[in-house]
Design an enzyme around this catalytic site. Structure first.
Site, PDB file in Angstrom:
ATOM      1  N   GLN A   1     -25.001 148.888 -24.873  1.00  0.00           N
ATOM      2  CA  GLN A   1     -26.037 149.730 -24.251  1.00  0.00           C
ATOM      3  C   GLN A   1     -26.832 149.023 -23.159  1.00  0.00           C
ATOM      4  OE1 GLN A   1     -29.283 151.131 -26.392  1.00  0.00           O
ATOM      5  NE2 GLN A   1     -29.562 149.307 -27.660  1.00  0.00           N
TER       6      GLN A   1
ATOM      7  N   ARG B   1     -30.949 134.800 -41.347  1.00  0.00           N
ATOM      8  CA  ARG B   1     -31.057 134.258 -39.992  1.00  0.00           C
ATOM      9  C   ARG B   1     -29.974 133.208 -39.736  1.00  0.00           C
ATOM     10  NH1 ARG B   1     -35.854 131.135 -38.991  1.00  0.00           N
ATOM     11  NH2 ARG B   1     -35.537 130.201 -36.969  1.00  0.00           N
TER      12      ARG B   1
ATOM     13  N   VAL C   1     -28.637 136.734 -22.770  1.00  0.00           N
ATOM     14  CA  VAL C   1     -29.500 137.826 -23.239  1.00  0.00           C
ATOM     15  C   VAL C   1     -29.282 138.049 -24.741  1.00  0.00           C
ATOM     16  CG1 VAL C   1     -30.013 140.297 -22.965  1.00  0.00           C
ATOM     17  CG2 VAL C   1     -29.406 138.916 -20.965  1.00  0.00           C
ATOM     18  N   GLY C   2     -28.032 137.912 -25.180  1.00  0.00           N
ATOM     19  CA  GLY C   2     -27.679 138.148 -26.592  1.00  0.00           C
ATOM     20  C   GLY C   2     -28.454 137.230 -27.524  1.00  0.00           C
ATOM     21  N   ASN C   3     -28.972 137.801 -28.585  1.00  0.00           N
ATOM     22  CA  ASN C   3     -29.822 137.029 -29.509  1.00  0.00           C
ATOM     23  C   ASN C   3     -29.045 136.249 -30.569  1.00  0.00           C
ATOM     24  OD1 ASN C   3     -32.478 137.431 -28.637  1.00  0.00           O
ATOM     25  ND2 ASN C   3     -32.348 139.583 -29.282  1.00  0.00           N
TER      26      ASN C   3
ATOM     27  N   ASP D   1     -40.086 140.007 -22.108  1.00  0.00           N
ATOM     28  CA  ASP D   1     -41.381 139.751 -22.746  1.00  0.00           C
ATOM     29  C   ASP D   1     -42.471 139.633 -21.676  1.00  0.00           C
ATOM     30  OD1 ASP D   1     -40.121 139.379 -25.422  1.00  0.00           O
ATOM     31  OD2 ASP D   1     -39.162 137.729 -24.371  1.00  0.00           O
TER      32      ASP D   1
ATOM     33  N   HIS E   1     -37.639 133.585 -27.574  1.00  0.00           N
ATOM     34  CA  HIS E   1     -37.625 135.054 -27.498  1.00  0.00           C
ATOM     35  C   HIS E   1     -37.517 135.570 -28.936  1.00  0.00           C
ATOM     36  CE1 HIS E   1     -36.747 139.170 -26.593  1.00  0.00           C
ATOM     37  NE2 HIS E   1     -35.631 139.095 -27.279  1.00  0.00           N
TER      38      HIS E   1
END
Ligand code: NAX
Length: 332
Positions: free
Chosen positions: A15, A98, A129-131, A159, A187
Site C-alpha cells: 500500500q 519483537r 521504510v520497512g519496520n 514523524d 522510528h
C-alpha cells in the site's frame, strides 16, 4: 536506459508503494526533467498484483517514465540502481514478539544489503521504510561493506511531518511556516519529537516555536505522545497503517537528500559517528541534518537540556538493544 535514473522500490505491490511509485514516476522526487527507470521488487506470491501496478503505471502515460521492471529476483532488482526505497518488510503478526519480527526482517535486509554490495552503483542512496526501519537500515549497511555508510538512511520524515503539522495547526499558521522540527532516535514509540529549536513564521517575524505555542506542558506531554502514537491512531481508524503520508514522507526524504535543504534542517535516521550529542557510534539514529550536494551533515551545537537528554538516551538504549538482537539473529 542510459540517460535515466534507475530507482528501486521494494514492497512494490503493497500500500505505501501504491502512492510512492506514481510520485517518483511523475518527477516529484528527482526532478521534472529527470527520466526514470522504475524497478519494482516484491515476493513471488505478489507478482500478479505487481503486474496490475505496472499496467496502471503504463496507463498513466507519464512523460518521464522510460521503463518499468517488475521482478521477484533480488539480483535483477538491485542491478546498477541509483536510489533504493526499501519499503517491503515482514509485517508484525498477532502474537509475534519483537525479537521474532526483528529476526524475520534481519534475513530480508541481510540479503538486500548483500545485493546492494554486489550489484548496485557504489553511489546508490538508500532509504529504509520497512519496520523496524532503523535497525533494518543498519543491517543492510552492515552487509554492504563496499558502499559508504553515509549512503544508508531510514525514514523518520513521516514523524517530522506529523510533528510539524501538529504545531502549525496549534499555532494557526501554514505547515510551510514551521521549520527545524527534530525527531531524535528510533522510528518507534520511544522517538523524541523536539520543537525546542524549531522556528515559526508569524506575521512575517521568525519566532521560537515554544514561544509561539506558549504551552510547555502540552509540548512536553500530549504533543510528544500524539506524534509517538500517530501510527497506531491511523491504524485504529483506517484498519490499515499509514500509507499516503508514508509515501509522501519518503518522497520528501529522497527529494531533500538529492536536492539539498538550504538553511533549514530535516530529520533522517543516519549512522551515528559517536561525536554527536553523546549518541553511541554505529547506531542508525535519527538526527537533524543539513544536506548539500547530496551529502548530509548532522547539525551540531544545539543546546540539550536534562529533559531532552533523558529522552534521547532512552531511544538510543532501545536502538542498542535492537542492534544486539539483530546482529545475534544474523549469526543464527
Ligand atoms: P504492505 O503489507 O501493504 O506491503 C508490504 C509489501 O512488502 C508486500 O507487498 C509484501 O509482499 C512485500 N514484501 C515482503 N517481504 C518482501 C521482500 N523480502 N522483498 C520485497 N518485498 C517484500 O505494507 P505497507 O503498508 O506498504 O508498509 C510497508 C512497511 O513500511 C511496513 O514494514 C511498515 O511497518 C512500514 N512503515 C514504516 C513507516 C516509517 O515511517 N518508517 C511508516 C509507515 C509504515 O508503517
Amino acid at each position: 536506459m542510459a540517460d535515466s535514473m534507475k530507482v528501486l522500490v521494494t514492497g512494490a505491490a503493497g500500500q505505501i508503494a501504491y502512492s510512492l511509485v506514481i510520485a517518483v514516476a511523475k518527477g516529484d522526487v528527482f526532478g521534472k526533467d529527470k527520466p526514470i527507470t522504475l524497478v519494482l521488487l516484491d515476493i513471488p506470491p505478489m507478482m500478479e498484483v505487481l503486474e496490475g501496478v505496472v499496467l496502471e503505471l503504463n496507463d498513466c502515460a507519464l512523460p518521464l517514465l522510460r521503463e518499468v521492471i517488475a521482478t521477484a529476483d533480488v539480483a535483477e532488482a538491485f542491478k546498477d540502481i541509483d536510489a533504493a526505497m526499501l519499503v517491503g518488510a515482514m509485517p508484525r503478526r498477532e502474537g509475534m514478539e519483537r525479537k521474532d519480527l526483528l529476526a524475520a526482517n534481519v534475513k530480508i535486509f541481510k540479503e538486500q544489503g548483500a545485493a546492494l554490495d554486489q550489484h548496485s552503483k557504489k553511489t546508490v542512496k538508500v532509504v529504509v521504510v520497512g519496520n523496524p526501519a532503523n535497525t533494518n537500515a543498519l543491517i543492510a549497511s552492515h552487509y554492504a561493506p563496499s558502499i559508504p555508510k553515509k549512503n544508508f538512511s531510514c525514514l523518520t520524515r513521516l514523524d517530522q511531518n506529523r510533528a510539524q503539522s501538529l504545531v502549525a495547526h496549534r499555532i494557526g499558521i501554514p505547515n510551510s511556516d514551521v521549520k527545524n522540527v527534530i525527531i531524535w532516535g528510533n522510528h518507534s514509540s520511544t522517538q523524541f519529537p523536539d520543537v525546542r529549536h524549531a522556528k515559526a513564521v508569524i506575521g512575517g517575524k521568525v519566532v521560537a516555536v515554544p514561544d509561539a505555542v506558549k504551552d510547555d506542558s502540552y509540548l512536553k506531554n500530549d504533543f510528544i505522545k500524539t506524534v509517538q502514537q500517530r501510527g497506531a491512531a491511523v491504524i485504529k481508524l483506517r484498519k490499515l497503517s499509514s500509507a499516503m503520508s508514508a509515501a509522501k514522507a519518503t518522497c520528501d526524504h529522497m527529494h531533500d537528500w538529492f536536492s539539498g535543504t538550504g538553511d533549514s534542517w530535516v530529520s533522517m535516521g543516519v549512522i551515528s559517528d559517536g561525536n554527536s550529542y553523546g549518541i553511541p557510534e554505529g547506531l542508525m539514529y535519527s538526527f537533524p541534518v543539513k544536506i548539500q550536494n547530496g551529502n548530509w551533515q548532522i547539525v551540531q551545537g544545539l543546546d540539550i537540556n536534562d529533559f531532552s537528554r533523558a529522552k534521547m538516551d532512552a531511544t538510543a538504549k532501545e536502538l542498542l538493544e535492537e542492534k544486539a538482537m539483530a546482529l545475534a539473529a544474523c549469526q543464527g
